[in-house]
Design an enzyme around this catalytic site. Structure first.
Site, mmCIF file in Angstrom:
data_model
loop_
_atom_site.group_PDB
_atom_site.id
_atom_site.type_symbol
_atom_site.label_atom_id
_atom_site.label_comp_id
_atom_site.label_asym_id
_atom_site.label_seq_id
_atom_site.Cartn_x
_atom_site.Cartn_y
_atom_site.Cartn_z
ATOM 1 N N LYS A 46 0.816 -1.214 0.000
ATOM 2 C CA LYS A 46 0.000 0.000 0.000
ATOM 3 C C LYS A 46 0.856 1.273 0.000
ATOM 4 O O LYS A 46 0.544 2.231 -0.701
ATOM 5 C CB LYS A 46 -0.906 -0.041 1.237
ATOM 6 C CG LYS A 46 -1.854 1.102 1.395
ATOM 7 C CD LYS A 46 -2.919 0.743 2.410
ATOM 8 C CE LYS A 46 -2.371 0.387 3.782
ATOM 9 N NZ LYS A 46 -1.949 1.553 4.581
ATOM 10 N N ARG A 82 -9.488 3.636 10.019
ATOM 11 C CA ARG A 82 -9.227 2.218 10.234
ATOM 12 C C ARG A 82 -10.413 1.505 10.890
ATOM 13 O O ARG A 82 -10.339 0.321 11.192
ATOM 14 C CB ARG A 82 -7.926 1.994 11.002
ATOM 15 C CG ARG A 82 -7.910 2.518 12.414
ATOM 16 C CD ARG A 82 -6.575 2.235 13.057
ATOM 17 N NE ARG A 82 -6.250 0.822 12.960
ATOM 18 C CZ ARG A 82 -5.020 0.323 12.822
ATOM 19 N NH1 ARG A 82 -3.998 1.122 12.764
ATOM 20 N NH2 ARG A 82 -4.824 -0.964 12.774
#
Ligand SMILES: [Zn+2]
Length: 216
Positions: free
Chosen positions: A13, A88
């Site tokens: 990522k 998150r």
């Protein structure tokens, strides 16, 4: 363009984040960097964050959200930004919506880099990170110029103890569980893109770029 980049830990990522930010000339905002830079302030909040991160615990949402809100107010975010490591969980995703709504803004695209478990294990086992500046490397796929040394600051690279198989599998299971509601949240808004992420860095980036280019 306001972008969120999601992806399994160790799924490459960070590399894609840099490519996207260079391409769109937008800042890369990661909670890891924000925490590291906050810790340097040395105030009460800095000590609190340091305590959580050193114990390997998650920094509580109310702290993370307020730091992100401050960061998004900075001038370099005027033309957009890429968020990496945030939101998150669902609570953070909803808070982010509220922050942006106050300014009549919204997230444009959410990319999920989708990598199979076996590939992640391979990547993390070879991962080396710089304890000083946070840069990460891979002994096979992204080696430093000088073996074992950070390209940027020359510090000895380390193989983090949490990059071990059992710990990785645990982390993946937790990640899947907490990410599912975020994916549903953005999927309902019609801005979630799942990107196949188990091949070369450039192949993955080209898939993302096609979607960005279509936005004009
Ligand atoms: Zn370094």
């Amino acid at each position: 363009m306001k972008i969120i980049l999601l992806g399994t830990p160790g799924g490459g990522k960070g590399t894609q984040a840099k490519l996207i930010c260079d391409y769109l000339k937008i800042p890369h905002i990661s909670t890891g960097d924000i925490f590291r830079s906050k810790v340097k302030d040395g105030d009460a909040l800095a000590l609190e964050i340091e305590d959580y991160t050193q114990k390997g615990k998650l920094v509580p949402d109310y702290i993370t959200i307020s730091l992100i809100e401050d960061r998004l107010k900075k001038e370099d975010c005027a033309n957009g930004f890429l968020l990496d490591g945030f939101p998150r969980n669902e609570n953070q995703a909803e808070a982010l919506d509220l922050i942006l709504n106050k300014q009549n803004e919204h997230i444009d695209r959410v990319f999920l880099i989708d990598v199979p478990e076996a590939a992640i294990l391979d990547r993390l086992a070879g991962r080396r990170v710089c304890p000083k500046c946070g840069e990460s490397y891979h002994i096979k796929y992204n080696p430093p110029k000088i073996e074992g040394k950070c390209d940027i600051c020359g510090t000895d690279l380390v193989h983090r103890s949490d990059d071990q198989e059992e710990i990785i599998l645990d982390r993946l299971a937790i990640y899947k569980e907490t990410t599912k509601p975020i994916l549903d949240f953005y999927n309902e808004k019609g801005i979630l893109h799942k990107i196949k992420g188990d091949d070369g860095i450039n192949d993955i980036f080209n898939r993302i770029r096609k979607i960005l280019d279509a936005d004009g």
